[in-house]
Design an enzyme around this catalytic site. Structure first.
Site, PDB file in Angstrom:
ATOM      1  N   HIS A   1       1.665 -18.565   3.260  1.00 35.22           N
ATOM      2  CA  HIS A   1       2.586 -18.940   2.373  1.00 35.22           C
ATOM      3  C   HIS A   1       2.356 -20.485   2.109  1.00 35.22           C
ATOM      4  O   HIS A   1       3.085 -21.201   1.231  1.00 35.22           O
ATOM      5  CB  HIS A   1       4.007 -18.684   2.404  1.00 35.22           C
ATOM      6  CG  HIS A   1       4.119 -17.314   2.007  1.00 35.22           C
ATOM      7  ND1 HIS A   1       5.357 -16.730   1.558  1.00 35.22           N
ATOM      8  CD2 HIS A   1       3.262 -16.181   1.958  1.00 35.22           C
ATOM      9  CE1 HIS A   1       5.219 -15.435   1.086  1.00 35.22           C
ATOM     10  NE2 HIS A   1       3.958 -15.089   1.841  1.00 35.22           N
TER      11      HIS A   1
ATOM     12  N   SER B   1      -1.754 -17.262  -1.563  1.00 36.17           N
ATOM     13  CA  SER B   1      -2.886 -16.426  -1.541  1.00 36.17           C
ATOM     14  C   SER B   1      -4.298 -16.923  -2.126  1.00 36.17           C
ATOM     15  O   SER B   1      -4.002 -17.600  -3.173  1.00 36.17           O
ATOM     16  CB  SER B   1      -2.569 -15.046  -2.116  1.00 36.17           C
ATOM     17  OG  SER B   1      -1.799 -14.279  -1.344  1.00 36.17           O
TER      18      SER B   1
ATOM     19  N   LYS C   1       3.166  -3.668  -7.800  1.00 34.23           N
ATOM     20  CA  LYS C   1       1.718  -3.328  -7.559  1.00 34.23           C
ATOM     21  C   LYS C   1       1.826  -2.834  -6.148  1.00 34.23           C
ATOM     22  O   LYS C   1       0.995  -1.930  -5.926  1.00 34.23           O
ATOM     23  CB  LYS C   1       0.832  -4.644  -7.797  1.00 34.23           C
ATOM     24  CG  LYS C   1      -0.485  -4.052  -7.794  1.00 34.23           C
ATOM     25  CD  LYS C   1      -1.626  -5.150  -8.229  1.00 34.23           C
ATOM     26  CE  LYS C   1      -3.005  -4.661  -7.925  1.00 34.23           C
ATOM     27  NZ  LYS C   1      -3.918  -5.639  -8.651  1.00 34.23           N
ATOM     28  N   ASP C   2       2.551  -3.438  -5.219  1.00 36.24           N
ATOM     29  CA  ASP C   2       2.319  -3.152  -3.781  1.00 36.24           C
ATOM     30  C   ASP C   2       3.136  -1.752  -3.786  1.00 36.24           C
ATOM     31  O   ASP C   2       2.806  -0.889  -2.744  1.00 36.24           O
ATOM     32  CB  ASP C   2       3.092  -4.215  -3.017  1.00 36.24           C
ATOM     33  CG  ASP C   2       2.399  -5.389  -2.334  1.00 36.24           C
ATOM     34  OD1 ASP C   2       1.043  -5.218  -2.623  1.00 36.24           O
ATOM     35  OD2 ASP C   2       2.848  -6.381  -2.298  1.00 36.24           O
TER      36      ASP C   2
ATOM     37  N   GLU D   1     -10.835   6.456  20.718  1.00 34.19           N
ATOM     38  CA  GLU D   1     -10.535   6.712  19.274  1.00 34.19           C
ATOM     39  C   GLU D   1     -11.476   6.206  18.324  1.00 34.19           C
ATOM     40  O   GLU D   1     -11.994   5.093  18.769  1.00 34.19           O
ATOM     41  CB  GLU D   1      -8.961   6.236  18.967  1.00 34.19           C
ATOM     42  CG  GLU D   1      -8.140   6.868  19.764  1.00 34.19           C
ATOM     43  CD  GLU D   1      -7.686   8.206  19.046  1.00 34.19           C
ATOM     44  OE1 GLU D   1      -8.257   9.359  19.330  1.00 34.19           O
ATOM     45  OE2 GLU D   1      -6.462   8.326  18.393  1.00 34.19           O
TER      46      GLU D   1
HETATM   47  C1  HEM Z   1      -0.449  -6.269  11.429  1.00 26.58           C
HETATM   48  C2  HEM Z   1      -1.388  -6.601  10.655  1.00 26.58           C
HETATM   49  C3  HEM Z   1      -1.522  -7.414   9.546  1.00 26.58           C
HETATM   50  C4  HEM Z   1      -0.369  -7.652   8.618  1.00 26.58           C
HETATM   51  C5  HEM Z   1       0.909  -7.076   8.693  1.00 26.58           C
HETATM   52  C6  HEM Z   1      -0.936  -8.358   7.771  1.00 26.58           C
HETATM   53  C7  HEM Z   1      -0.171  -8.875   6.586  1.00 26.58           C
HETATM   54  C8  HEM Z   1      -0.889  -9.640   5.542  1.00 26.58           C
HETATM   55  C9  HEM Z   1      -0.435  -9.923   4.196  1.00 26.58           C
HETATM   56  C10 HEM Z   1       1.141  -9.159   3.864  1.00 26.58           C
HETATM   57  C11 HEM Z   1      -1.205 -10.676   3.691  1.00 26.58           C
HETATM   58  C12 HEM Z   1      -1.073 -11.045   1.986  1.00 26.58           C
HETATM   59  C13 HEM Z   1      -1.366 -10.131   1.273  1.00 26.58           C
HETATM   60  C14 HEM Z   1      -3.093  -9.727   1.176  1.00 26.58           C
HETATM   61  O1  HEM Z   1      -3.593 -10.726   0.895  1.00 26.58           O
HETATM   62  O2  HEM Z   1      -3.339  -8.741   1.456  1.00 26.58           O
HETATM   63  C15 HEM Z   1      -2.153 -11.310   4.631  1.00 26.58           C
HETATM   64  C16 HEM Z   1      -3.180 -11.825   3.915  1.00 26.58           C
HETATM   65  C17 HEM Z   1      -4.334 -12.236   4.901  1.00 26.58           C
HETATM   66  N1  HEM Z   1      -4.689 -11.617   6.058  1.00 26.58           N
HETATM   67 FE1  HEM Z   1      -3.489 -10.218   7.166  1.00 26.58          FE
HETATM   68  N2  HEM Z   1      -2.264  -8.957   7.949  1.00 26.58           N
HETATM   69  C18 HEM Z   1      -2.372  -8.382   9.402  1.00 26.58           C
HETATM   70  C19 HEM Z   1      -3.935  -8.135  10.057  1.00 26.58           C
HETATM   71  C20 HEM Z   1      -4.761  -9.341   9.673  1.00 26.58           C
HETATM   72  C21 HEM Z   1      -6.162  -9.365  10.299  1.00 26.58           C
HETATM   73  C22 HEM Z   1      -6.372  -8.441  11.702  1.00 26.58           C
HETATM   74  C23 HEM Z   1      -6.924 -10.494   9.687  1.00 26.58           C
HETATM   75  C24 HEM Z   1      -8.035 -10.977  10.123  1.00 26.58           C
HETATM   76  C25 HEM Z   1      -8.724 -10.647  11.146  1.00 26.58           C
HETATM   77  C26 HEM Z   1      -6.087 -10.824   8.612  1.00 26.58           C
HETATM   78  C27 HEM Z   1      -6.364 -11.726   7.643  1.00 26.58           C
HETATM   79  C28 HEM Z   1      -5.530 -12.090   6.547  1.00 26.58           C
HETATM   80  C29 HEM Z   1      -5.993 -13.192   5.710  1.00 26.58           C
HETATM   81  C30 HEM Z   1      -7.206 -14.135   5.738  1.00 26.58           C
HETATM   82  C31 HEM Z   1      -5.072 -13.190   4.506  1.00 26.58           C
HETATM   83  C32 HEM Z   1      -5.273 -14.082   3.485  1.00 26.58           C
HETATM   84  C33 HEM Z   1      -6.122 -13.403   2.397  1.00 26.58           C
HETATM   85  C34 HEM Z   1      -6.278 -14.334   1.069  1.00 26.58           C
HETATM   86  O3  HEM Z   1      -5.226 -14.857   0.397  1.00 26.58           O
HETATM   87  O4  HEM Z   1      -7.272 -14.267   0.588  1.00 26.58           O
HETATM   88  N3  HEM Z   1      -4.740 -10.108   8.613  1.00 26.58           N
HETATM   89  N4  HEM Z   1      -2.038 -10.394   5.582  1.00 26.58           N
END
Ligand code: HEM
Length: 428
Positions: A219, A223, A247-248, A291
């Protein structure tokens, strides 16, 4: 980043005004997931997977807590308590199947979330911290899932634990004492089961903490989006509520439908039949497989079959297996391209679709196959490409490729023109 045009939180009800002075929680919600959070207007469905990951995390925690009420971490009864939960506890079957299939669903969602990041360059500045925290979450998820799989104390639980903890013995000098210290004995037994249960209960809450940091870090810049062009003006964004909540919500409905299909019609499709046999240290299964979500990394581990001078094959396999994930930490610096999104990077895009994706699919396939030819050779080739992709191809391609012309702004990409932004004083 707080965009200057973000809607201001203005409580009208006296209680909300009072609350805003004492503990501005509603303001935080409004500015994080409400009308006060402007989001690029062009996010595609791949941007729903972060929210879906959150839903999966909640499903795992809720079903896990209920299951823990009926589970006993004792090798004499662990298997039976899980079976009893399924057969005799009201809705126990639902909790168990939702938890077991929920782990798989979580990994499907996370793999898509990560590969979205690879394609659209989400790991690049200014979102490096979001990415780094994401990789930490992924490592924590793997540790949690591994320990969870041991708990039902079936054949695969026991032998999986034996193989994976056995990997530590490959570390020179300290390996074996370390393995014994981790297990609390010479082989997986009561001590190991108890500590795995304790950690399996604890780690999801650590994940919650890191997810909060992940979203906080996101934030700050806001994004990214499929063009990779940063927000320039108000017309590039829409408020999170109602647009992305809707959308979500749609994505959660679609996910819920597929998840219920899994639960109600194929609840055991992803489980290994051997895990319906109680653990027996005297009888080794023909094929010990983890798994499915561990398969690519398991394939990398098994790709090393020959010692290299004084370095044992097992040690190289272990280092490569961890290295296959740890290399992600360096992505923001390995990729030097000034352009973020793969859509505008013709060469990178080809290596992504025809290199990384096939290599990953081969690793997935081989990790679940027996450790015999041709799978070993296929794993070796795929692992070689995998590392070459991140360590050689990506830095070289990003330095020399000629990207396609970028749209001036998100609005221009969506509407074909963006006169207002080009006339604005900040316009380039
Ligand atoms: C419990 C696991 C995770 C949760 C709950 C989570 C949640 C989120 C949420 C809510 C967003 C904003 C919406 C979206 O862009 O899809 C986000 C963005 C992002 N997440 Fe995760 N995430 C998780 C794991 C990960 C992992 C494992 C990675 C990378 C190794 C990752 C990398 C990113 C990145 C780079 C963004 C920014 C995307 C953009 O704005 O282009 N996330 N995450």
């Amino acid at each position: 980043m707080s965009f200057p045009w973000a809607n201001e939180y203005q409580p009208s009800h006296p209680f909300m005004k009072w609350m805003d002075e004492k503990l501005p929680l509603p303001r935080l919600v409004y500015n994080s997931v409400g009308s006060g959070y402007p989001v690029p207007r062009n996010l595609n469905y791949f941007w729903n997977f972060g929210f879906l990951a959150l839903i999966c995390l909640v499903i795992q925690i809720v079903t896990g807590i209920v299951m823990a009420m009926h589970y006993a971490a004792n090798t004499a009864v662990a298997f039976d308590t899980v079976e009893m939960t399924v057969r005799d506890v009201n809705w126990g079957w639902l909790m168990r199947y939702a938890h077991a299939n929920g782990a798989s669903a979580f990994f499907v969602v996370i793999y898509i979330h990560i590969f979205r990041g690879f394609y659209y360059g989400s790991y690049k500045a200014p979102r490096e911290m979001v990415w780094l925290l994401g990789v930490v979450i992924f490592l924590l998820m793997m540790a949690t899932a591994f320990m969870g799989y041991v708990l039902p104390w079936g054949q695969m639980s026991f032998w999986g634990a034996k193989v994976i903890t056995g990997l530590f013995s490959a570390i020179p000098f300290v390996g074996e004492p370390l393995q014994q210290w981790l297990l609390g004995g010479f082989a997986p037994d009561n001590a190991a089961l108890n500590r795995f249960f304790s950690l399996h209960y604890l780690l999801p809450f650590v994940i919650v903490g890191v997810v909060i940091l992940h979203i906080w870090a996101l934030h700050i810049p806001g994004s990214s989006n499929p063009t990779g062009v940063e927000v320039k003006s108000e017309s590039d964004t829409v408020p999170f509520y109602p647009y992305y909540i809707a959308k979500d919500g749609w994505a959660v409905g679609a996910f819920g439908f597929l998840f219920c299909m899994m639960l109600f019609f194929f609840p055991n499709a992803l489980g290994h039949p051997d895990n319906y046999i109680p653990a027996n240290p005297m009888s080794t299964p023909a094929h010990i497989v983890p798994e499915w979500y561990f398969w690519p990394f398991y394939a990398v581990l098994r790709a090393f079959t020959q010692d290299f001078f004084f370095i044992p094959a097992k040690l190289m396999g272990v280092l490569a297996m961890f290295g296959a994930i740890l290399v992600w930490f360096f992505l923001p610096w390995l990729d030097k391209s000034p352009v973020r999104s793969g859509s505008y990077r013709p060469t990178y895009k080809k290596f992504f679709w025809f290199g990384l994706i096939p290599a990953m699919l081969v690793l997935f396939y081989c990790g679940g196959a027996p450790a015999a030819e041709p799978y070993v050779m296929m794993s070796q080739l795929a692992a070689l490409y995998y590392f070459a992709h991140f360590l050689i191809i990506l830095p070289v391609v990003s330095a020399i490729e000629k990207p396609l012309p970028l749209p001036y702004s998100i609005t221009e990409a969506v509407l074909g023109k963006d006169e207002a932004a080009q006339l604005a004083p900040t316009a380039r």
